[in-house]
Enzyme design. Structure first.
Site, PDB file in Angstrom:
ATOM      1  N   PHE A  86       0.840  -1.208   0.000  1.00 29.01           N
ATOM      2  CA  PHE A  86       0.000   0.000   0.000  1.00 29.01           C
ATOM      3  C   PHE A  86       0.871   1.254   0.000  1.00 29.01           C
ATOM      4  O   PHE A  86       1.888   1.323   0.703  1.00 29.01           O
ATOM      5  CB  PHE A  86      -0.906  -0.021   1.231  1.00 29.01           C
ATOM      6  CG  PHE A  86      -1.607   1.282   1.513  1.00 29.01           C
ATOM      7  CD1 PHE A  86      -2.492   1.828   0.596  1.00 29.01           C
ATOM      8  CD2 PHE A  86      -1.373   1.957   2.705  1.00 29.01           C
ATOM      9  CE1 PHE A  86      -3.130   3.031   0.869  1.00 29.01           C
ATOM     10  CE2 PHE A  86      -2.012   3.157   2.980  1.00 29.01           C
ATOM     11  CZ  PHE A  86      -2.889   3.693   2.063  1.00 29.01           C
ATOM     12  N   HIS A  87       0.445   2.249  -0.793  1.00 32.18           N
ATOM     13  CA  HIS A  87       1.095   3.562  -0.824  1.00 32.18           C
ATOM     14  C   HIS A  87       0.042   4.621  -0.526  1.00 32.18           C
ATOM     15  O   HIS A  87      -0.863   4.850  -1.331  1.00 32.18           O
ATOM     16  CB  HIS A  87       1.735   3.823  -2.188  1.00 32.18           C
ATOM     17  CG  HIS A  87       2.630   5.042  -2.226  1.00 32.18           C
ATOM     18  ND1 HIS A  87       2.220   6.286  -1.813  1.00 32.18           N
ATOM     19  CD2 HIS A  87       3.918   5.190  -2.634  1.00 32.18           C
ATOM     20  CE1 HIS A  87       3.206   7.151  -1.961  1.00 32.18           C
ATOM     21  NE2 HIS A  87       4.250   6.504  -2.460  1.00 32.18           N
ATOM     22  N   SER A  88       0.174   5.285   0.612  1.00 28.84           N
ATOM     23  CA  SER A  88      -0.786   6.322   1.006  1.00 28.84           C
ATOM     24  C   SER A  88      -0.573   7.593   0.186  1.00 28.84           C
ATOM     25  O   SER A  88       0.470   7.790  -0.440  1.00 28.84           O
ATOM     26  CB  SER A  88      -0.621   6.630   2.494  1.00 28.84           C
ATOM     27  OG  SER A  88      -1.453   7.701   2.875  1.00 28.84           O
TER      28      SER A  88
END
Length: 952
Positions: free
Chosen positions: A808-810
């Site tokens: 995941f990349h915010s």
């Protein structure tokens, strides 16, 4: 004693058909004999593969049967050796049968036959155990040579209805069998379907039988021969049976296709064509590198840097609108082409700024040179067609080079010897190619008009070029780009970059052939409609349906190239090529703004509108089609000044030979790169998993070198089994249309899931795993204001237990509401999974504060790998349902701007405590490598804690 005749024709007599009989008998005996012996002596061993054995798999493949086991290997080798003599005799008799005056095709086919015989001996006597690489080289060479041998024999086949019928049946069945063969091989290797390898084996044995049967048909013609050697019916002198190719030429003597391959063959012509194509290859290599060099600067400035102005290096053809400059450039086009090679020399510049300026100047001169070259040849259609063919084939050659080098072009400025560059070789070949290619043009500077009246609008023609160049660059400059557009995760439901990248390259070649042989159809509105449908399907669909749209679009774009460029050169190159490259630049920027909207003025207007970009691309091409349809039909290359022009037809054949060679190369690369899928984790004895997270900054290091090789080294030395890569989507013009994961996955032996595709408008996430990926889903998390946040939710088979892994990349710091919504979405996703899980992430939060409490705790069910590590902001590793045994932070060196975080977990054990223990209490297989202690290696070392941490 042989009978004697006064003419001395007869020395000995026996029917030539015995050559075919003996060849067939020996070949079948080799395979069938080995099969019988293998089934009798080693049945269970030869049906066993890396995944299954008897009873799931119950019939052996060819390679397992004729491989290393004694005595079946010896049986096979003995009979294959006995086959060689009849095989050489068969090739020789076929040449005698089919040779004709003024045709080199029989010689070519005979040469291919000899080559196949020698390579057959290569893969027979060098097994995969002896030398795996050379075994594969001989095998793929044999298979690739099968295509020209089969097609050549069909073309030269004497007009015997029975023989021709059986050859067509066996050839069609052979190539048709390749489709299910590949399908079941992928079912076995990728999907691990029990029994799929047995079905694959049946198709593999069918190929063997058909291959031998195709050559066995020669018994029909050889019955008319007596050895040694009397031609009893005169067929070898052309007085008996007429060849099929001759019949076609007689019947369709006024048709272009029939004339192209007629007449003689000269190596000088092939070398001229190859030189032209290589000059086209260097153009596309420099053009595709420019955006990549520009991208380095906004990437490190995190916004507009000013260097972006270098994208305008392509507009140099505007200078050709000035008559005196046009005369000077056309007259000295060789010098201009040589000056463009500064783009290839730019790798010598150590400073990224100087490398960019050198690359930009190279593109400036290359665009100027090619526009001038097209313009200089416009008075002679066949010479113009040759240049257009070279330009288009140069794109195919560039894509094949990237296919061979894992989506990097080996002569780019970001490549050099340490990371696999071939810059010196590429430059030397470019100099030789330019010197040969630019020996002459149709014009020495004067404005020589194109034949016939000039109709249509130069503005519309220029807009057509803009759409054409953008489509070629954005979608076709890498064979995997459109494949990743339609990729949606596991299980596999669509094409793979390997081997299906070769399909894209074949479609491109097929499209170019349509553009050359059917220009009227290529510029028709009906074909334009087909291409537009392909673009729409690609943009809106996934899996195989989307890829069929991609192949349709590839065919159309390449077919349109000869038509649109031919129309554009009828007008001033300043108003067509200059305008074309200017609008092309606008399209390039729009193509970037759909994802970079948060960092450019007015960017939100283009947010997530790839559909707008695709629509604009097709409308621009439509402008060019509108201009071309108003132009009267151009003179055919069959005639020059109203007279037959056989030299033009022969010239076209040379470019088609080059195209054929390129396509065979693509097929060979697809075969050689096909993954083995026999991957194992580093420490299976401990049932441990080493998981990591790394933000790789688009695979450009601090000095603007491609960083895949350095990344590979540190991932291997850290013994990482599962790693999430962020900022990994490089499939845009500005990033070089690359895919780092292909090299890493193949070199490290890992499965790969490329996260939300290039048409999903994220900066990318990817998952590499030593463990099979059973299922994966791609998510776009809520992002009402800022950049889109990608996530992969994958289920991996770790030592027989299903474990979920999230990558995941915010969103960025400037959009707190986006990050809050994203944290709640991901927390819900992690909470709902009943399986043990690991999160490899980029969260943009401080430990214990704000959104951290959504990611860690009751809302998500996840635990922090080390709650005491307060010095974090971006990267985090979380887990649940597993025993965490270790945690380390490793410095990045100069590869990127973010460290590597690594955690060790043990499958099948409870979570454990946060109590730290000394390394001496940790089993050897659960320790981090000592290589990175102290100063570490190549700038990578354990930092922050200065050593790994271990837990009870």
């Amino acid at each position: 004693m042989a009978p004697k005749f006064k003419d001395g024709d007869v020395v000995a007599t026996f029917s030539g058909k015995w050559v075919s009989y003996i060849h067939t008998a020996m070949a079948y005996s080799a395979f069938v004999g080995a099969l019988c012996v293998g089934l009798y002596l080693h049945y269970h061993k030869i049906v066993q593969n890396e995944f299954y054995g008897y009873p799931q798999e119950w019939f052996p493949s060819v390679s397992a049967t004729i491989g290393d086991r004694y005595p079946e290997r010896s049986v096979f080798m003995l009979f294959i050796a006995l086959t060689s003599g009849p095989r050489f005799a068969l090739v020789a008799l076929w040449y005698i049968l089919t040779r004709r005056n003024n045709s080199s095709l029989p010689k070519f086919v005979a040469g291919v036959g000899i080559f196949r015989t020698l390579t057959c001996g290569g893969w027979t006597y060098v097994t995969s155990t002896d030398d795996h690489d050379w075994h594969d080289i001989f095998m793929i060479s044999y298979l690739v040579a099968t295509l020209p041998w089969t097609l050549g024999c069909l073309a030269l086949s004497p007009r015997n209805p029975a023989a021709l019928k059986y050859r067509k049946i066996f050839a069609g069945a052979f190539f048709g069998t390749l489709v299910p063969l590949i399908y079941f091989f992928i079912q076995h290797k990728v999907h691990r379907v029990a029994g799929a390898y047995t079905i694959y084996a049946f198709f593999e044995w069918t190929l063997v039988l058909l291959d031998v049967a195709f050559d066995a048909v020669t018994v029909v013609e050889f019955a008319n021969f007596e050895i040694v050697v009397k031609d009893v019916r005169g067929i070898s002198r052309g007085t008996g049976n007429q060849a099929v190719a001759d019949a076609v030429l007689e019947k369709e003597k006024d048709k272009e296709v029939g004339k192209v391959f007629a007449g003689g063959f000269a190596w000088s012509g092939v070398l001229d064509a190859a030189a032209d194509v290589y000059v086209g290859f260097t153009f596309w290599s420099m053009l595709t590198a420019l955006g990549l060099c520009v991208w380095y600067f906004p990437l490190w400035h995190m916004g507009i840097s000013g260097y972006e102005v270098m994208v305008m290096s392509t507009v140099s053809p505007f200078l050709l609108g000035i008559k005196s400059l046009r005369y000077l450039v056309v007259k000295n086009v060789r010098i201009c082409h040589l000056l463009s090679l500064s783009g290839l020399l730019s790798y010598l510049a150590k400073s990224p700024e100087n490398r960019l300026f050198s690359a930009g100047f190279g593109v400036w001169m290359a665009c100027l040179s090619w526009a001038a070259t097209f313009y200089a040849e416009r008075s002679q259609p066949h010479r113009l067609e040759a240049r257009i063919s070279a330009f288009s084939l140069g794109l195919i050659a560039s894509s094949i080079a990237k296919f061979a080098f894992w989506t990097n072009n080996p002569i780019w400025p970001i490549m050099h010897a340490p990371n696999g560059g071939w810059n010196k070789v590429g430059l030397a070949l470019a100099v030789v190619a330019i010197l040969r290619s630019t020996r002459s043009t149709a014009s020495s500077g004067a404005d020589m008009q194109a034949p016939g009246p000039t109709k249509g609008s130069p503005t519309l023609a220029g807009l057509g070029l803009a759409g054409l160049f953008f489509a070629m660059h954005s979608l076709l400059s890498d064979s995997s780009t459109m494949i990743l557009w339609v990729w949606e995760g596991y299980p596999v439901r669509g094409p793979l970059a390997v081997p299906h990248g070769a399909w894209t390259l074949l479609a491109m070649g097929f499209g170019l052939v349509i553009g050359l042989f059917a220009p009227t159809f290529a510029r028709s509105w009906a074909f334009y409609g087909i291409g537009s449908i392909g673009a729409a399907v690609l943009t809106t669909s996934s899996h195989w349906v989307g890829y069929y749209g991609a192949l349709t679009l590839a065919v159309y774009v390449m077919a349109a190239a000869p038509v649109l460029i031919s129309q554009a050169v009828r007008h001033s190159p300043g108003s067509t090529f200059g305008l074309g490259f200017l609008i092309y630049n606008v399209m390039v920027l729009a193509h970037v703004w759909v994802v970079a909207y948060a960092f450019v003025p007015g960017g939100p207007i283009m947010r997530e509108h790839t559909d707008w970009v695709q629509t604009a691309m097709m409308l621009l091409i439509g402008c060019g089609v509108f201009s071309a349809t108003g132009q009267p039909k151009s003179p055919s290359i069959q005639k020059y000044k109203g007279k037959p022009n056989p030299a033009a037809r022969k010239q076209r054949s040379y470019y088609l030979y080059v195209l054929g060679g390129l396509e065979l190369m693509a097929i060979a690369i697809a075969y050689l790169r096909f993954p083995s899928y026999n991957y194992t984790p580093y420490h299976p004895e401990t049932k441990s998993v080493t998981a990591g997270i790394w933000t790789i900054h688009f695979s450009l290091d601090n000095d603007m070198w491609s960083s895949e090789h350095r990344m590979r080294d540190v991932i291997k030395e850290l013994e990482i089994d599962v790693i999430g890569l962020l900022e990994s989507d490089l499939q845009r013009i500005i990033m070089g249309n690359r895919d780092t994961t292909q090299f890493l996955a193949e070199d490290l032996g890992m499965y790969v899931d490329f996260g939300p595709g290039p048409n999903k408008h994220t900066w990318g996430s990817a998952l590499l795993s030593k463990f099979p990926i059973v299922n994966s889903t791609h998510h776009l998390l809520p992002s009402p204001v800022g950049e889109l946040a990608p996530a992969i939710h994958a289920t991996l088979d770790m030592y027989g237990e299903y474990i979920d892994v999230f990558v995941f990349h915010s969103g960025q710091e400037e959009d707190p509401e986006d990050r809050r919504l994203q944290s709640e979405y991901l927390a819900k996703l992690m909470k709902e999974t009943p399986r043990p899980a690991i999160l490899l992430s980029y969260l943009v939060t401080k430990p214990g504060e704000g959104n951290y409490n959504n990611y860690v705790g009751e809302k998500s069910g996840m635990r922090d790998i080390d709650p005491s590590d307060w010095d974090r902001w971006c990267e985090y590793i979380l887990y649940k349902g597993l025993r965490r045994s270790g945690y380390a932070r490793v410095s990045r060196s100069t590869i990127t701007d973010t460290e590597i975080q690594v955690g060790k977990f043990v499958i099948g054990q409870p979570e454990g405590t946060n109590e730290m223990i000394p390394e001496e209490q940790v089993p050897e297989g659960l320790r981090f490598p000592a290589l990175f202690r102290g100063q570490g290696v190549r700038g990578h070392a354990y930092h922050v804690f200065n050593e790994p941490r271990y837990y009870a």
